[in-house]
Design a protein around this motif. Structure first.
Motif, mmCIF file in Angstrom:
data_model
loop_
_atom_site.group_PDB
_atom_site.id
_atom_site.type_symbol
_atom_site.label_atom_id
_atom_site.label_comp_id
_atom_site.label_asym_id
_atom_site.label_seq_id
_atom_site.Cartn_x
_atom_site.Cartn_y
_atom_site.Cartn_z
ATOM 1 N N TRP A 120 0.787 -1.380 0.054
ATOM 2 C CA TRP A 120 0.046 -0.108 -0.363
ATOM 3 C C TRP A 120 0.771 1.330 -0.381
ATOM 4 O O TRP A 120 0.747 2.186 -0.893
ATOM 5 C CB TRP A 120 -1.060 0.219 1.018
ATOM 6 C CG TRP A 120 -1.757 1.533 1.518
ATOM 7 C CD1 TRP A 120 -2.603 1.706 0.671
ATOM 8 C CD2 TRP A 120 -1.272 2.113 2.731
ATOM 9 N NE1 TRP A 120 -2.466 3.146 1.107
ATOM 10 C CE2 TRP A 120 -2.033 3.420 2.610
ATOM 11 C CE3 TRP A 120 -0.703 2.302 3.701
ATOM 12 C CZ2 TRP A 120 -2.073 4.439 3.152
ATOM 13 C CZ3 TRP A 120 -0.927 3.627 4.513
ATOM 14 C CH2 TRP A 120 -1.338 5.038 4.199
ATOM 15 N N GLY A 125 -0.464 4.592 -3.460
ATOM 16 C CA GLY A 125 -0.769 5.721 -2.804
ATOM 17 C C GLY A 125 -0.752 6.419 -1.515
ATOM 18 O O GLY A 125 -0.436 7.670 -1.509
ATOM 19 N N LEU A 129 0.525 10.349 -0.801
ATOM 20 C CA LEU A 129 -0.115 10.873 0.178
ATOM 21 C C LEU A 129 1.147 11.498 1.445
ATOM 22 O O LEU A 129 0.762 12.427 2.061
ATOM 23 C CB LEU A 129 -0.734 10.429 1.029
ATOM 24 C CG LEU A 129 -2.196 10.033 -0.043
ATOM 25 C CD1 LEU A 129 -3.314 8.434 0.169
ATOM 26 C CD2 LEU A 129 -3.343 11.172 -0.155
ATOM 27 N N GLN A 323 -8.805 10.915 4.106
ATOM 28 C CA GLN A 323 -7.995 10.860 2.630
ATOM 29 C C GLN A 323 -7.019 8.837 2.870
ATOM 30 O O GLN A 323 -7.151 8.228 2.146
ATOM 31 C CB GLN A 323 -7.114 12.037 2.656
ATOM 32 C CG GLN A 323 -6.924 11.904 1.481
ATOM 33 C CD GLN A 323 -6.462 13.071 0.573
ATOM 34 O OE1 GLN A 323 -5.745 13.814 1.531
ATOM 35 N NE2 GLN A 323 -5.534 13.584 -0.690
ATOM 36 N N ILE A 324 -6.178 9.745 3.827
ATOM 37 C CA ILE A 324 -5.335 8.382 4.477
ATOM 38 C C ILE A 324 -6.373 6.839 4.136
ATOM 39 O O ILE A 324 -5.185 6.328 4.153
ATOM 40 C CB ILE A 324 -4.583 8.788 4.875
ATOM 41 C CG1 ILE A 324 -3.965 10.054 3.931
ATOM 42 C CG2 ILE A 324 -3.426 7.588 5.239
ATOM 43 C CD1 ILE A 324 -2.423 10.468 5.340
ATOM 44 N N GLU A 326 -8.820 5.957 4.267
ATOM 45 C CA GLU A 326 -9.783 5.657 3.002
ATOM 46 C C GLU A 326 -9.062 5.148 1.858
ATOM 47 O O GLU A 326 -9.334 4.209 1.032
ATOM 48 C CB GLU A 326 -10.776 7.096 2.438
ATOM 49 C CG GLU A 326 -12.351 7.169 3.662
ATOM 50 C CD GLU A 326 -12.921 8.053 2.582
ATOM 51 O OE1 GLU A 326 -12.628 8.925 2.247
ATOM 52 O OE2 GLU A 326 -14.320 7.995 3.241
ATOM 53 N N SER A 327 -7.800 5.866 1.630
ATOM 54 C CA SER A 327 -6.829 5.225 0.463
ATOM 55 C C SER A 327 -6.295 4.155 1.200
ATOM 56 O O SER A 327 -6.333 2.812 -0.095
ATOM 57 C CB SER A 327 -5.706 6.219 0.633
ATOM 58 O OG SER A 327 -4.928 5.534 -0.488
ATOM 59 N N TYR A 328 -6.354 3.177 2.160
ATOM 60 C CA TYR A 328 -5.660 2.752 2.588
ATOM 61 C C TYR A 328 -7.067 1.480 3.374
ATOM 62 O O TYR A 328 -6.141 0.089 1.911
ATOM 63 C CB TYR A 328 -5.301 2.263 4.056
ATOM 64 C CG TYR A 328 -5.215 0.792 4.587
ATOM 65 C CD1 TYR A 328 -4.399 -0.038 4.216
ATOM 66 C CD2 TYR A 328 -6.005 0.881 5.527
ATOM 67 C CE1 TYR A 328 -4.261 -1.112 4.719
ATOM 68 C CE2 TYR A 328 -5.982 -1.092 6.257
ATOM 69 C CZ TYR A 328 -4.909 -1.604 5.511
ATOM 70 O OH TYR A 328 -4.961 -2.545 5.655
ATOM 71 N N ARG A 330 -9.564 1.523 0.686
ATOM 72 C CA ARG A 330 -9.410 0.878 -1.276
ATOM 73 C C ARG A 330 -8.862 -0.243 -1.572
ATOM 74 O O ARG A 330 -8.634 -1.676 -1.985
ATOM 75 C CB ARG A 330 -9.275 2.166 -1.839
ATOM 76 C CG ARG A 330 -10.678 2.997 -1.397
ATOM 77 C CD ARG A 330 -10.442 4.233 -3.013
ATOM 78 N NE ARG A 330 -9.797 4.986 -2.581
ATOM 79 C CZ ARG A 330 -9.687 5.817 -2.204
ATOM 80 N NH1 ARG A 330 -10.792 6.506 -1.118
ATOM 81 N NH2 ARG A 330 -8.401 6.676 -1.940
ATOM 82 N N PHE A 331 -7.578 0.204 -1.024
ATOM 83 C CA PHE A 331 -6.384 -0.870 -0.991
ATOM 84 C C PHE A 331 -6.468 -2.324 -0.537
ATOM 85 O O PHE A 331 -6.506 -3.568 -1.418
ATOM 86 C CB PHE A 331 -4.531 -0.329 -0.662
ATOM 87 C CG PHE A 331 -3.831 -1.415 -0.758
ATOM 88 C CD1 PHE A 331 -2.914 -1.422 -2.011
ATOM 89 C CD2 PHE A 331 -3.265 -2.107 0.112
ATOM 90 C CE1 PHE A 331 -2.212 -2.679 -1.822
ATOM 91 C CE2 PHE A 331 -2.534 -3.252 0.012
ATOM 92 C CZ PHE A 331 -2.196 -3.201 -1.262
#
Length: 345
Positions: A120, A125, A129, A323-324, A326-328, A330-331
């Motif tokens: 990740w 991403g 970030l 933001q961070i 939700e990025s994780y 999703r991954f």
């Protein structure tokens, strides 16, 4: 040579990015948050120092300082942000007073193991970030080491249920500490070098720090009876070099790339070394009469549910955290498809 200066009363440097000789070698003094006597940290910082020096032909030299020489352990990253220090060896959670999102960049409760975290962070991403968030504070971060799950803490008594946590004065780091505080524990932040004395004098009743091998070196087995697992609060932990923007941009692109490359090599080495050291450390801890315990399924479910509430509240309050995280997530959803089909567990 491992450049670790531990002499008390070291005079403040006129410049922390200075000329090494009459020539144009650049010396960058790096303040460590962590004791450099701990094996994995000493090996990582030693290799960083030696190989950056070697691969740049002496043009760049990283000089690591123990906590307290250039700055207290708790403020190393803060002082890089202000430009008072050129660089620090630390972890993002140490900068969380500025933004809680930094805690996610150290470790995520009930989150990824080492390989998933690296996937990740490096490709999914996380690094982008992370760089954006640190850059907003005048810092350039370089990932250098990721470690496997920590122990979940040392206790003077068994923890059988949530009631046993209420009022318990415990040293705990990061988002896991937020979870325990929500469950009634009295959570204390404390530098690693102060933990043992605080346990001995009764200032705290319990503590977590790091991997069994590091906890053993700190001597925590000499004052506590029970050592709990798994480390749900830090299934993996990332460590980095932090440079002030001025220090980073004072180097050539080739010198910057050398530091990035050496950090990547140190990270790969540390993954293997950290894993292989823990069984031996646990055997030694058992010989000292320490009782190893696993959290009950009920307590782990309670920790996880409470973490979910903490994460939801923090996402509602902090757009960077949202933001961070939700990025994780999703991954992980995407990665989980592969993991379920391809791994045995």
């Amino acid at each position: 040579m491992i450049r670790q200066l531990a002499i008390a009363g070291l005079a403040f440097f006129a410049s922390l990015v200075a000329s090494a000789h009459a020539g144009d070698a650049k010396v960058i003094h790096v303040a460590s948050t962590f004791p450099l006597s701990l094996k994995l940290f000493s090996e990582a910082t030693g290799r960083l120092s030696e190989q950056v020096d070697s691969l740049t032909g002496g043009e760049v030299q990283l000089v690591f300082h123990v906590p307290g020489n250039l700055a207290p352990a708790s403020s190393t990253v803060d002082r890089v942000a202000t430009g008072e220090l050129a660089a620090a060896w630390s972890t993002a959670g140490q900068f969380a007073t500025h933004d809680s999102a930094f805690e996610l960049l150290s470790s995520i409760p009930f989150g990824p193991d080492t390989m998933e975290f690296m996937a990740w962070f490096m490709e999914g991403g996380g690094l982008t970030l992370s760089r954006e968030l640190f850059a907003s504070h005048g810092i350039h971060n370089v990932p250098c080491m990721v470690l496997p799950p920590e122990g979940a803490g040392w206790f003077s008594k068994e923890i059988r249920n949530v009631d046993d946590l209420k009022g318990l004065r415990i040293r705990f780091f990061g988002l896991g500490g937020r979870v325990l505080a929500r469950l009634g524990a009295d959570v204390v932040k404390m530098a690693p070098s102060d933990i043992l004395a605080a346990l001995k004098n009764g200032e705290i009743e319990a503590a977590e720090y790091s991997l069994p091998s590091m906890d053993l070196t700190l001597g925590l087995q000499s004052v506590s009876k029970y050592y709990y697992f798994p480390g749900w609060h830090q299934p993996s932990t990332l460590y980095e070099l932090y440079f002030s923007e001025a220090a980073w941009h004072s180097m050539t692109e080739k010198q910057q790339q050398t530091i990035e490359t050496v950090c990547a090599a140190v990270m790969t080495d540390a993954i293997g070394r950290a894993e292989i050291m823990q069984s031996e450390a646990l055997e030694e801890i058992k010989k000292r009469g320490i009782k190893l315990r696993r959290w009950s399924p009920e307590l782990l479910l309670t920790f996880e549910a409470t973490w979910g509430k903490v994460a939801d509240e923090e996402m509602a309050a902090n757009p960077h955290f949202k933001q961070i995280y939700e990025s994780y997530v999703r991954f992980r959803d995407q990665y989980g498809f592969w993991k379920r089909f391809s791994y045995l567990h």
